[in-house]
Design a protein around this motif. Structure first.
Motif, short mmCIF file in Angstrom:
data_model
loop_
_atom_site.label_atom_id
_atom_site.label_comp_id
_atom_site.label_asym_id
_atom_site.label_seq_id
_atom_site.Cartn_x
_atom_site.Cartn_y
_atom_site.Cartn_z
N LYS A 129 48.31 50.93 38.53
CA LYS A 129 47.31 50.24 39.26
C LYS A 129 46.83 48.81 38.64
CE LYS A 129 47.33 53.86 42.01
NZ LYS A 129 46.02 54.36 42.25
N VAL A 130 47.13 47.77 39.41
CA VAL A 130 46.71 46.43 38.91
C VAL A 130 45.01 46.35 38.86
CG1 VAL A 130 47.10 43.97 39.45
CG2 VAL A 130 48.83 45.39 39.75
N GLN A 131 44.50 45.48 37.95
CA GLN A 131 43.11 45.61 37.95
C GLN A 131 42.68 44.18 38.43
OE1 GLN A 131 41.43 48.76 36.53
NE2 GLN A 131 43.43 49.20 37.38
N GLY A 132 41.19 44.50 39.11
CA GLY A 132 40.69 43.07 39.46
C GLY A 132 39.39 43.52 40.23
N TRP A 133 38.82 42.47 40.81
CA TRP A 133 37.66 42.73 41.39
C TRP A 133 37.76 42.83 42.98
CZ3 TRP A 133 38.20 39.37 37.27
CH2 TRP A 133 37.25 39.57 36.25
N ALA A 451 40.57 40.43 47.16
CA ALA A 451 40.38 40.88 45.85
C ALA A 451 40.56 39.98 45.14
CB ALA A 451 40.89 42.10 45.37
N ARG A 452 40.36 39.66 43.78
CA ARG A 452 40.41 38.52 42.74
C ARG A 452 41.16 39.36 41.74
NH1 ARG A 452 36.97 33.50 41.16
NH2 ARG A 452 38.54 32.13 40.25
N LEU A 453 42.29 38.92 41.03
CA LEU A 453 42.74 39.35 39.88
C LEU A 453 41.86 39.25 38.79
CD1 LEU A 453 46.67 38.26 40.81
CD2 LEU A 453 45.83 40.61 40.61
N ALA A 454 42.10 39.96 37.81
CA ALA A 454 41.47 39.94 36.47
C ALA A 454 42.50 39.46 35.57
CB ALA A 454 40.72 41.35 36.05
N ILE A 455 42.23 38.56 34.63
CA ILE A 455 43.26 38.20 33.71
C ILE A 455 42.58 38.21 32.31
CG2 ILE A 455 44.75 36.16 32.99
CD1 ILE A 455 45.24 37.20 35.56
N ALA A 456 43.40 38.85 31.49
CA ALA A 456 42.63 39.35 30.05
C ALA A 456 43.55 38.31 28.97
CB ALA A 456 42.82 40.86 29.36
N THR A 457 42.75 37.86 27.90
CA THR A 457 43.23 37.02 26.96
C THR A 457 42.79 37.65 25.47
OG1 THR A 457 43.85 35.03 25.91
CG2 THR A 457 41.68 35.33 26.79
N PHE A 458 43.40 37.48 24.59
CA PHE A 458 42.85 37.85 23.36
C PHE A 458 42.93 36.68 22.06
CE2 PHE A 458 44.89 41.42 25.65
CZ PHE A 458 44.20 42.65 24.90
N LYS A 459 41.77 36.83 21.28
CA LYS A 459 41.63 35.92 20.24
C LYS A 459 42.89 35.83 19.32
CE LYS A 459 36.53 36.18 20.24
NZ LYS A 459 35.39 36.46 19.51
N THR A 480 37.81 44.62 22.28
CA THR A 480 37.66 44.12 23.65
C THR A 480 38.32 42.75 23.98
OG1 THR A 480 35.47 45.36 23.57
CG2 THR A 480 35.92 43.82 25.49
N PRO A 481 39.16 42.72 24.79
CA PRO A 481 39.81 41.32 25.37
C PRO A 481 38.51 40.63 25.89
CG PRO A 481 40.33 43.11 26.56
CD PRO A 481 39.61 43.85 25.93
N VAL A 482 39.14 39.35 26.00
CA VAL A 482 38.26 38.37 27.05
C VAL A 482 38.65 38.31 28.29
CG1 VAL A 482 37.39 35.98 27.35
CG2 VAL A 482 37.81 36.92 25.07
N ILE A 483 38.07 38.90 29.37
CA ILE A 483 38.53 39.04 30.56
C ILE A 483 37.76 37.95 31.56
CG2 ILE A 483 38.76 40.69 32.56
CD1 ILE A 483 38.62 42.79 30.62
N MET A 484 38.52 37.39 32.63
CA MET A 484 37.99 36.51 33.65
C MET A 484 38.91 36.58 34.95
SD MET A 484 38.97 33.18 31.08
CE MET A 484 38.37 34.07 29.68
N PRO A 485 38.34 35.71 35.73
CA PRO A 485 39.09 35.83 36.89
C PRO A 485 40.31 34.79 36.92
CG PRO A 485 36.81 35.62 37.38
CD PRO A 485 36.76 35.51 35.90
N GLY A 486 41.28 35.16 37.78
CA GLY A 486 42.60 34.20 37.67
C GLY A 486 41.98 32.94 38.02
N GLY A 487 42.73 31.92 37.53
CA GLY A 487 42.50 30.37 37.69
C GLY A 487 41.36 29.88 36.92
N VAL A 488 40.90 30.74 35.93
CA VAL A 488 40.07 30.12 34.83
C VAL A 488 40.83 29.44 33.61
CG1 VAL A 488 38.07 30.69 33.48
CG2 VAL A 488 38.19 31.59 35.69
#
Length: 540
Positions: A129-133, A451-459, A480-488
């Motif tokens: 399942k793809v994750q988002g809000w 909905a809006r996709l969640a995008i994760a990144t890692f330091k 814990t990754p840094v998670i933010m909405p798509g487009g950021v």
């Protein structure tokens, strides 16, 4: 002597590992979202001895070969491949899509090959399942990150809000509605939807009831002038011919009275209800001659407020209703059998005229109005109306009008209105914007942000461990990754997939280098063997 065998052997082993990395990269040249691996070589030290001569250090260091200490992932951007599938997504920039398996484990991936399952959940090719809000009705993030579900249909929604939006305009040059002395039998100063001389403009907007049925909401605009020469407008609204009244100060008003400032903007302090409504009881009317004409005791009549009109023709009882446009319609057949003049209260029944008898009709009820206006002003952003009952099983409709953006300048009449209702709709298309918002288009014409996709990144992306199938997991589960909405931090490209970032030319060069290195190490072993053989021959 024997040490050199093992030194060369470490080179063979390292080159073999390097060849494995190279072959893996080449094999995945067509794998969506694949990131190339690079082998990291480090040297081995067999022994190190430091002596001093004249106080200066002299080093003697003998290397023990090499080994592949690690592999480093190349997270550079891959090129995009156009697929024309709106659910094929690629990230233009940093980050990873988030997907969750049935056990609740969240993985991270650059592979955006997604689709909808039978339940409307957005999943990848492995069924994760793809994750988002999920988004609320206003397009705002609602709740925590979770599965994205796209409704396959849209439930009907009753209209509760109608707004006049820009560039809506009432022409300030429009003539004032006054009595026309050339038509003595008609008073144009009294509003009558059946008489276009009694209003300046009319327009309509489609609204919906709780069952999703469409209804026509008509607006009549009447330009008037008071005894002091001040201009104003009366606005009359009807829903399928039934009056939409405005409650204020304990009374219902048939019209909305509005005024404008000298710059053409709405005068928000002078918005009032006009024409207090009075409910009249049942009346039985008799025609004065065999003309089919009957006259109500009180007028003017609120258009569309006339209750059932009943009468008998022979052995047949007719029941007519008022359509709000001056026509009396047979409830059983749908035929027009009469008319009403709202300004005078005169009713005409065609089949009762000249039939050789004096007939009578019964009017169940009706409403009249006067020229009073409400004491207190109305809020232009929220003008509440009285509920209008419907006869199709739907709930009564109660509306709220917003006229704040309505203006009056010397320009043509423009009518633009928005409403918040809709009929039932079935999903027909999906689209994803650059900021990761999933938009669903339904057969009722509505486009809804789902909905809006969640995008994760890692330091430190090197902490990610490959798990196959384009999936990654951090090597520390508590990280814990840094998670933010798509487009950021990255744009989402719809209808595209990110291809592997493997550079075939570079991999072939590495392949040649690895091959020659392997050959050279093999030759070292051959040479060591020859030298050892010569050493053995000394005994002879």
């Amino acid at each position: 002597m024997l040490q050199s065998f093992y030194t060369a052997f470490t080179g063979l082993t390292a080159d073999k590992t390097w060849l494995s990395v190279i072959s893996d990269n080449i094999a995945n040249v067509n794998t969506i979202g694949y990131k190339a691996e690079r082998a990291v070589f480090e040297d081995l030290l067999a022994r190190s001895l430091t002596t001093f001569k004249n106080g200066a250090p002299v080093n003697q260091e003998i290397g023990g070969g090499t080994y592949v200490a690690a592999t480093v992932k190349d997270f550079s951007q891959g090129t995009f491949m156009n697929t024309n599938n709106p659910l094929d997504l690629a990230l233009d920039g940093e980050g990873f899509f988030m997907v969750k398996d049935s056990a609740g484990v969240t993985y991270y991936t650059r592979n955006g090959e997604f689709r909808l399952d039978a339940n409307g959940d957005l999943i990848n090719m492995q069924g994760m399942k793809v994750q988002g809000w999920m988004l609320d009705e206003n397009g705002n993030l609602a709740g925590a990150i979770g599965n994205i579900n796209v409704p396959m249909d849209m439930n009907p929604k009753s209209t509760t809000y109608v707004a006049f939006d820009e560039p809506s305009n009432l022409d300030s040059r429009a003539a004032f509605i006054v009595d026309n002395p050339n038509t003595a039998d008609v008073d144009e100063s009294i509003f009558n939807p059946a008489n276009s001389l009694t209003y300046n403009y009319v327009n309509a907007v489609t609204v919906y009831d709780s069952l999703g049925n469409p209804h026509e909401l008509d607006y009549y605009f009447i330009h008037k002038q008071d005894t002091s020469g001040n201009a104003y407008w009366l606005v009359y609204a009807s829903l399928d011919g039934k009056p939409v009244e405005i409650p204020k100060d304990g009374s219902n008003y048939a019209f909305l009275k509005i005024s404008f400032k000298t710059d053409g903007s709405l005068d928000t302090t002078d918005i009032k209800g006009f024409g207090a409504v009075t409910d009249q009881g049942t009346e039985t009317l008799t025609e004065s001659s065999d003309s089919g004409e009957f006259t109500l005791s009180t007028s003017p009549v609120v258009p569309g407020s006339l209750g059932d009109v009943t009468y008998t023709v022979g052995t047949v009882t007719r029941t007519l209703y008022d359509d709000g446009k001056g026509n009396l319609i047979d409830k059983d057949t749908g035929d027009i059998r009469g008319s009403i003049d709202y300004s005078t209260g005169k009713i005409y029944i065609s089949e009762l005229a000249n039939n050789g008898s004096t007939d009578s009709i019964t009017v169940a009820s009706y409403q009249t109005y006067d020229s009073t206006e409400s004491t207190n002003a109305l809020d232009p952003k929220q003008i509440e109306t009285a509920a209008v009952s419907l006869n199709n099983g739907a709930a009564p409709m109660k509306l709220s009008f917003n006229i704040l953006n309505l203006k009056q300048v010397a320009s043509d009449f423009i009518f633009y209105a928005e409403q918040d209702g809709n009929s039932k709709g079935d999903l027909i298309a999906l689209a994803v914007s650059e900021d990761g918002v999933i938009k669903a288009t339904y057969s009722n014409g509505k486009v809804k942000d789902i909905a809006r996709l969640a995008i994760a990144t890692f330091k430190d992306k090197e902490m990610l461990v490959r798990k196959g199938e384009g999936l990654y997991l951090p090597n520390m589960q508590t990280f814990t990754p840094v998670i933010m909405p798509g487009g950021v931090i990255s744009k989402v490209r719809s209808g595209m997939l990110e291809m592997s970032n493997v550079d075939i030319a570079n991999e072939f060069i590495n392949l040649i280098t690895a091959q020659r290195s392997y050959q050279a190490n093999a030759r070292v072993i051959t040479t060591d063997d020859q030298i050892l053989q010569e050493t053995m021959n000394i005994k002879r």
